[in-house]
Every structure is written in C-alpha cells, then in structure tokens.
Design an enzyme around this catalytic site. Sequence first.
Site, PDB file in Angstrom:
ATOM      1  CG  ASP A  31       5.113 -21.873 -20.548  1.00 17.17           C
ATOM      2  OD1 ASP A  31       4.224 -21.013 -20.452  1.00 17.17           O
ATOM      3  OD2 ASP A  31       5.173 -22.894 -19.811  1.00 17.17           O
ATOM      4  CB  ILE A  32       8.693 -23.623 -16.843  1.00 21.96           C
ATOM      5  CG1 ILE A  32       9.769 -24.426 -16.147  1.00 21.96           C
ATOM      6  CG2 ILE A  32       7.328 -23.848 -16.204  1.00 21.96           C
ATOM      7  CD1 ILE A  32      10.052 -23.968 -14.709  1.00 21.96           C
ATOM      8  CD  GLU A  96      -2.094 -22.507 -14.491  1.00 19.31           C
ATOM      9  OE1 GLU A  96      -0.844 -22.567 -14.494  1.00 19.31           O
ATOM     10  OE2 GLU A  96      -2.826 -23.401 -14.924  1.00 19.31           O
ATOM     11  CG  HIS A 101       1.593 -14.284 -18.948  1.00 19.21           C
ATOM     12  ND1 HIS A 101       0.978 -14.058 -17.736  1.00 19.21           N
ATOM     13  CD2 HIS A 101       1.171 -15.499 -19.368  1.00 19.21           C
ATOM     14  CE1 HIS A 101       0.219 -15.099 -17.433  1.00 19.21           C
ATOM     15  NE2 HIS A 101       0.304 -15.982 -18.410  1.00 19.21           N
ATOM     16  CG  MET A 102       1.033 -11.944 -26.183  1.00 18.81           C
ATOM     17  SD  MET A 102       1.650 -10.454 -27.074  1.00 18.81           S
ATOM     18  CE  MET A 102       0.264  -9.363 -26.882  1.00 18.81           C
ATOM     19  CG  HIS A 103       0.512 -18.092 -23.236  1.00 20.88           C
ATOM     20  ND1 HIS A 103       1.049 -19.158 -22.542  1.00 20.88           N
ATOM     21  CD2 HIS A 103      -0.269 -17.440 -22.338  1.00 20.88           C
ATOM     22  CE1 HIS A 103       0.600 -19.150 -21.285  1.00 20.88           C
ATOM     23  NE2 HIS A 103      -0.205 -18.119 -21.138  1.00 20.88           N
TER      24      HIS A 103
HETATM   25  P1  5GP Z   1      -1.241 -18.543 -17.617  1.00 15.00           P
HETATM   26  O1  5GP Z   1      -1.999 -19.804 -17.356  1.00 15.00           O
HETATM   27  O2  5GP Z   1      -1.123 -17.672 -16.384  1.00 15.00           O
HETATM   28  O3  5GP Z   1      -1.755 -17.784 -18.816  1.00 15.00           O
HETATM   29  O4  5GP Z   1       0.209 -18.992 -18.026  1.00 15.00           O
HETATM   30  C1  5GP Z   1       1.270 -19.055 -17.133  1.00 15.00           C
HETATM   31  C2  5GP Z   1       2.381 -19.788 -17.821  1.00 15.00           C
HETATM   32  O5  5GP Z   1       3.568 -19.568 -17.088  1.00 15.00           O
HETATM   33  C3  5GP Z   1       2.162 -21.303 -17.900  1.00 15.00           C
HETATM   34  O6  5GP Z   1       2.161 -21.710 -19.268  1.00 15.00           O
HETATM   35  C4  5GP Z   1       3.331 -21.880 -17.107  1.00 15.00           C
HETATM   36  O7  5GP Z   1       3.850 -23.070 -17.660  1.00 15.00           O
HETATM   37  C5  5GP Z   1       4.344 -20.740 -17.129  1.00 15.00           C
HETATM   38  N1  5GP Z   1       5.213 -20.713 -15.956  1.00 15.00           N
HETATM   39  C6  5GP Z   1       4.837 -20.830 -14.651  1.00 15.00           C
HETATM   40  N2  5GP Z   1       5.898 -20.733 -13.849  1.00 15.00           N
HETATM   41  C7  5GP Z   1       6.984 -20.548 -14.648  1.00 15.00           C
HETATM   42  C8  5GP Z   1       8.379 -20.397 -14.374  1.00 15.00           C
HETATM   43  O8  5GP Z   1       8.859 -20.382 -13.246  1.00 15.00           O
HETATM   44  N3  5GP Z   1       9.191 -20.229 -15.461  1.00 15.00           N
HETATM   45  C9  5GP Z   1       8.717 -20.211 -16.743  1.00 15.00           C
HETATM   46  N4  5GP Z   1       9.605 -20.055 -17.717  1.00 15.00           N
HETATM   47  N5  5GP Z   1       7.406 -20.360 -17.022  1.00 15.00           N
HETATM   48  C10 5GP Z   1       6.549 -20.521 -15.992  1.00 15.00           C
END
Ligand code: 5GP
Length: 114
Positions: A31-32, A96, A101-103
């Site tokens: 994650d970035i 977002e 996706h799975m964290h």
């Molecule tokens: P969500 O809130 O949708 O469950 O998680 C999206 C995740 O994607 C966030 O933790 C965010 O930091 C990560 N993310 C967003 N843009 C990028 C990117 O360009 N590259 C990477 N590696 N992670 C990203």
Amino acid sequence: MQNNLIFENIIKKKIPAQIIYQDEKVTAFKDINPKAPVHILIVPNFFIASSNDINKKNKSILGHMFYIAVDIAKQKKISKEGYRIIINCNKNGGQEINYLHMHLLGGKKLKSFS
Ligand code: 5GP
C-alpha cells in the site's frame, strides 16, 4: 484517471508499485500509504468493482486472494503474532478505490473495533 484504473495499471505494470507477488489470478503489492508496518493489497487480475459484485461465476477468486494473503503473512513472519484482513465496501465501508481489494495489515498491535 478513474480510480479503478490505478489498480489495473499496477497489475499491468504500467505504473510503479512494489509488487510482492503475482500469479495468473491475483497481484499483491505494498500500500502506498501504509497503516501498519506490513500493509499489502491483494487484488484480482480481472476487474471486480466491490464485494457487491461477487457472484457464482467469480466467487472462487476470494478463496485464492485469502490464501495468498495468509501465505504473505507467513512469509512476512507476522502470522504468529497475528494480522487483520479487511475488504472495505463502498461509502460506508470506507472503500476509496473502486476495484475489489483485500488489505493485509500487521506487524503491530492493531486497534480493536470494540
Ligand atoms: P480502500 O480505502 O479503497 O479500501 O483502500 C485503498 C487503498 O489503496 C488505500 O489504503 C490507499 O493507500 C491505497 N492506494 C491508493 N492509491 C494507490 C496507489 O497508487 N498505489 C498503491 N500502492 N496503493 C494505493
């Protein structure tokens, strides 16, 4: 860029990411903006917008994503201490990026929900 294209482009290696695992079905990358010492995202290599779009035809991908997440946890040596696997869905779930996706989060004591 539509935000689901970010993950599509990471999978296709058109934009940079720290990919730590890839096979014909899934890609896993750092994650970035990590929320824990280990914060890896596991995504299917084909587009699914959210967990609402899991159906009879594509449901097996979740088992593979889960299997790979646990395997990475073992490789990263966070499995014994424990970790968290999360899938956020839509606005109230805090999703977002509109690409399923799975964290995988670990490497520290995570805050309890309760
Ligand atoms: P969500 O809130 O949708 O469950 O998680 C999206 C995740 O994607 C966030 O933790 C965010 O930091 C990560 N993310 C967003 N843009 C990028 C990117 O360009 N590259 C990477 N590696 N992670 C990203």
